[in-house]
Every structure is written in structure tokens, then in C-alpha cells.
Write a protein that holds these residues in place. Structure first.
Motif, PDB file in Angstrom:
ATOM      1  N   LEU A  53       0.726  -1.272  -0.026  1.00 19.63           N
ATOM      2  CA  LEU A  53       0.151   0.127  -0.125  1.00 19.63           C
ATOM      3  C   LEU A  53       0.798   1.085   0.081  1.00 19.63           C
ATOM      4  O   LEU A  53       2.058   1.230   0.510  1.00 19.63           O
ATOM      5  N   LEU A  54       0.127   2.350  -0.522  1.00 18.81           N
ATOM      6  CA  LEU A  54       1.056   3.666  -0.528  1.00 18.81           C
ATOM      7  C   LEU A  54      -0.133   4.670  -0.177  1.00 18.81           C
ATOM      8  O   LEU A  54      -1.173   4.665  -0.288  1.00 18.81           O
ATOM      9  N   VAL A  72      -3.840   3.679  -0.819  1.00 13.12           N
ATOM     10  CA  VAL A  72      -4.556   2.965  -1.826  1.00 13.12           C
ATOM     11  C   VAL A  72      -3.589   1.690  -1.759  1.00 13.12           C
ATOM     12  O   VAL A  72      -2.377   1.722  -1.472  1.00 13.12           O
ATOM     13  N   ASN A  73      -4.252   0.507  -1.750  1.00 10.44           N
ATOM     14  CA  ASN A  73      -3.552  -0.723  -1.926  1.00 10.44           C
ATOM     15  C   ASN A  73      -3.483  -1.476  -3.292  1.00 10.44           C
ATOM     16  O   ASN A  73      -3.975  -0.717  -4.029  1.00 10.44           O
ATOM     17  N   GLU A  74      -2.543  -2.306  -3.403  1.00 11.08           N
ATOM     18  CA  GLU A  74      -2.296  -2.971  -5.109  1.00 11.08           C
ATOM     19  C   GLU A  74      -3.652  -3.452  -5.602  1.00 11.08           C
ATOM     20  O   GLU A  74      -3.372  -3.794  -6.927  1.00 11.08           O
ATOM     21  N   THR A  78      -9.140   2.138  -1.424  1.00 19.57           N
ATOM     22  CA  THR A  78      -8.655   3.376  -0.911  1.00 19.57           C
ATOM     23  C   THR A  78      -9.248   3.401   0.586  1.00 19.57           C
ATOM     24  O   THR A  78     -10.249   3.064   0.523  1.00 19.57           O
ATOM     25  N   CYS A  79      -8.426   4.018   1.452  1.00 22.06           N
ATOM     26  CA  CYS A  79      -9.199   4.408   2.622  1.00 22.06           C
ATOM     27  C   CYS A  79      -8.504   5.630   3.431  1.00 22.06           C
ATOM     28  O   CYS A  79      -7.514   5.689   3.089  1.00 22.06           O
ATOM     29  N   ALA A  80      -9.567   6.454   3.939  1.00 21.29           N
ATOM     30  CA  ALA A  80      -8.756   7.653   4.662  1.00 21.29           C
ATOM     31  C   ALA A  80      -9.449   7.902   5.718  1.00 21.29           C
ATOM     32  O   ALA A  80     -10.713   7.766   5.901  1.00 21.29           O
ATOM     33  N   LEU A 111      -6.242  -1.610   4.495  1.00 23.25           N
ATOM     34  CA  LEU A 111      -5.440  -1.610   3.212  1.00 23.25           C
ATOM     35  C   LEU A 111      -4.496  -2.917   3.109  1.00 23.25           C
ATOM     36  O   LEU A 111      -4.351  -3.315   2.218  1.00 23.25           O
ATOM     37  N   GLY A 112      -4.110  -3.085   4.443  1.00 17.91           N
ATOM     38  CA  GLY A 112      -3.198  -4.356   4.424  1.00 17.91           C
ATOM     39  C   GLY A 112      -3.586  -5.746   4.186  1.00 17.91           C
ATOM     40  O   GLY A 112      -2.925  -6.518   3.754  1.00 17.91           O
TER      41      GLY A 112
END
Length: 318
Positions: A53-54, A72-74, A78-80, A111-112
Motif C-alpha cells: 500500500l501507498l 491505496v493498496n495494490e 482506498t481508505c482515509a 488496506l493491508g
């Protein structure tokens, strides 16, 4: 104090965007976390990411840990986190047999460990958010979360009771307190639209309002930022290309960013915009614009990066 939105361009690219508004703290910067990364929650439990994730994050001052505010993950979700004071309910202690997390751990978990929003929703009943600080943070922060994906879905998770659930967010905008339902009611009232739900009539009213040239709400109050962003997001023609969409969204974010006041830099309640971020979910490109330099960074979570990089990395914030 944050503002977020999701958006689909004319080229059918899906975007998540936000301002990151927070009191003075350690620097925020782009952060990469790899697959199979073992990390420790604030409850001293070890978890392991399945997906790289980034996002925008910071490094804890007191331990080797990374806190993400968005990302965002691969797999393309997305999550915020956004602030929700006065409305959250957290458990006072972990619950046996549950996935126990502090609020600051939540994005790393989403995300992980999940490939889809459906998978996140399926796991939510087993999650307990515990009222405990993350590292040396002064407070347990009251958050709600917005999630999105490549299909254009927008979900909001608001921990107003101990059992977590996700709700669809057709407005595709979120700010801080109050809860989403109240924001939508306020928007409809401002536009003189009957009802409590975001509908096609709300969209038509937003377009008519913007075309009329009447002033939009201003200032830091979350209700004003929600109404302004929703009207501009829905009231304008769709940006045709990715480049047009990125520039348009940055313009919308700039209209609601909170200014930094050097004279207040030591005040705990001085909220200001640390960065503005946009994620092109389809290409997994993170556009990160920090306040400190004003220089745009563009980082891509490539498949090669997800496979080949095995260590976390915090990029410079310039």
C-alpha cells in the motif's frame, strides 16, 4: 478538519482526493508499506499485511511504526480517516475473539488485509475499536473513514456505536462532524431540495445553483466545506481527461484548505492543511502536494514495486 471526495473523469479513471488538515505534528509524507509487513498495533498485537500500500502518513516519534491518514493498496481500494469529534463510540477494552484495533490502526488493517470493499464489509462485525492512544499521541482521535474502489463505490464507516458497519455515500463527499446523514440533509436544505437523501434532484439543484453565480459557503466550518465541495463536485461538467481531472480536483481542494499561521505553530488547536492528496485508483498513482514546499510529488504503486520491495519506505515530503 479535512475535506474528501471521489470522482470519475470522462476517461473513466476513478479518483480519491482529500485535504489533510490537522494540528501541528510530526511531518506527513508519502509512505509505502510492503506485502508481508509485520506491524504492531497500539494494543501490542502483531498483524501482517497481505497487500502492498501507498499513502500519506507519518512515522511515530516513539517507536518504528507508520500511521497512515489515507492510501491505496495494490488491489485498488482506498481508505482515509477524517475527524468526527463528538460522535464516536469506542470500546474501553479489547474484546476476546475480535480484531481489536485503535482508531489509528484502522487504515493499515483495511488496506493491508483486504482486496475488495466487500471483504472489508464482511470483516467489520468482528472489529472492535478500542479507546487507547497510538504511541505518544496526546489523544485517542475520533475518526470516521471513507473508502472507495475502481468501480466508483464510496463507503463511509462511522463508529457511532460499538458495532461497525459501512454505508453507501452517493454524495461522494465527506468532511468532519456532523455525520454523513446530517451533512446530506444540510446540503438539501441549502439547495431547497426536499427530503433527507442525496438524489438526482440534489445534483440538478447543485448545477442550477452553480450556474446562477450565487456565492458558495466559505470558511473552515465542516458543514460549509461539505456544501461547497458537493456543489462544485456535482455542478460542473465532467473533466474529460486524467490531467484535467487532477487539476480540477486540486482547484477544489485549494478552495477549502486551511491556512497555516506561523504565529500559531505551537498551539495544539492550530488546524491547517499539511498536504493535499489525489489518488488515481486505476493507475495507483499518488499525487502528493505538501504545504511546506508546494512541489507536487507523483508516486506510482506499480506491480513491480508491490512484488519486489520488502521494506517500508517513507519518502521525503519535498
Amino acid at each position: 478538519m479535512c475535506t474528501s471526495l471521489t470522482y470519475t473523469s470522462g476517461s473513466l479513471h476513478h479518483f480519491f482526493a482529500r485535504t489533510m488538515d490537522f494540528p501541528t505534528t510530526t511531518p506527513w509524507r508519502p509512505v509505502f508499506l510492503p506485502r508481508h509487513y509485520r506491524w504492531q498495533t497500539a494494543l501490542q498485537e502483531t498483524r501482517t499485511t497481505r497487500y502492498a500500500l501507498l499513502g500519506g502518513g507519518r512515522i511515530a516519534a516513539d517507536r518504528p511504526a507508520y500511521l497512515l491518514a489515507d492510501g491505496v493498496n495494490e488491489t485498488g481500494i482506498t481508505c482515509a480517516e477524517l475527524y468526527l469529534p463528538g460522535a464516536v463510540t469506542y470500546a474501553e477494552a479489547p474484546v476476546a475473539g475480535h480484531i481489536n484495533l485503535t482508531p489509528q490502526d484502522f487504515i493499515n488493517w483495511v488496506l493491508g488485509e483486504h482486496a475488495t470493499l466487500t471483504a472489508v464489509q464482511a470483516d467489520l462485525p468482528r472489529v472492535t475499536l478500542v479507546n487507547q492512544r497510538w504511541g505518544n499521541d496526546r489523544y485517542v482521535y475520533p475518526f470516521h473513514w471513507v473508502l472507495s474502489d475502481r468501480q466508483g463505490h464510496n463507503l463511509v464507516i462511522e463508529p457511532t456505536d460499538l458495532t461497525l458497519h459501512a454505508q453507501e455515500n452517493p454524495s461522494q463527499v465527506l468532511t468532519n462532524t456532523p455525520v454523513l446523514a446530517q451533512h446530506v440533509q444540510n446540503l438539501n436544505a441549502f439547495l431547497a431540495v426536499p427530503g433527507e437523501h442525496f438524489t438526482a434532484q440534489t445534483v440538478r439543484a447543485a448545477r442550477a445553483y452553480l450556474a446562477s453565480g450565487r456565492p458558495l459557503p466559505e470558511g473552515p466550518v465542516p458543514t460549509n466545506r461539505f456544501i461547497r465541495t458537493a456543489i462544485t463536485r456535482w455542478g460542473q461538467p465532467t473533466a474529460p481527461t486524467t490531467a484535467d481531472a487532477v487539476q480540477t480536483i486540486f482547484d477544489w481542494l485549494a478552495a477549502v484548505r486551511l491556512p497555516y499561521d506561523p504565529a500559531r505553530r505551537h498551539e495544539r488547536n492550530h488546524n491547517y492543511t499539511h498536504y493535499m492528496g489525489i489518488i488515481d485508483i486505476d493507475t495507483q498513482t499518488y499525487y502528493f502536494l505538501p504545504r511546506t514546499t508546494g512541489r507536487l510529488q507523483q508516486i506510482v504503486l506499480t506491480p513491480e514495486k508491490a512484488v519486489d520491495r520488502h521494506l517500508p519506505h517513507a519518502y521525503p515530503s519535498d
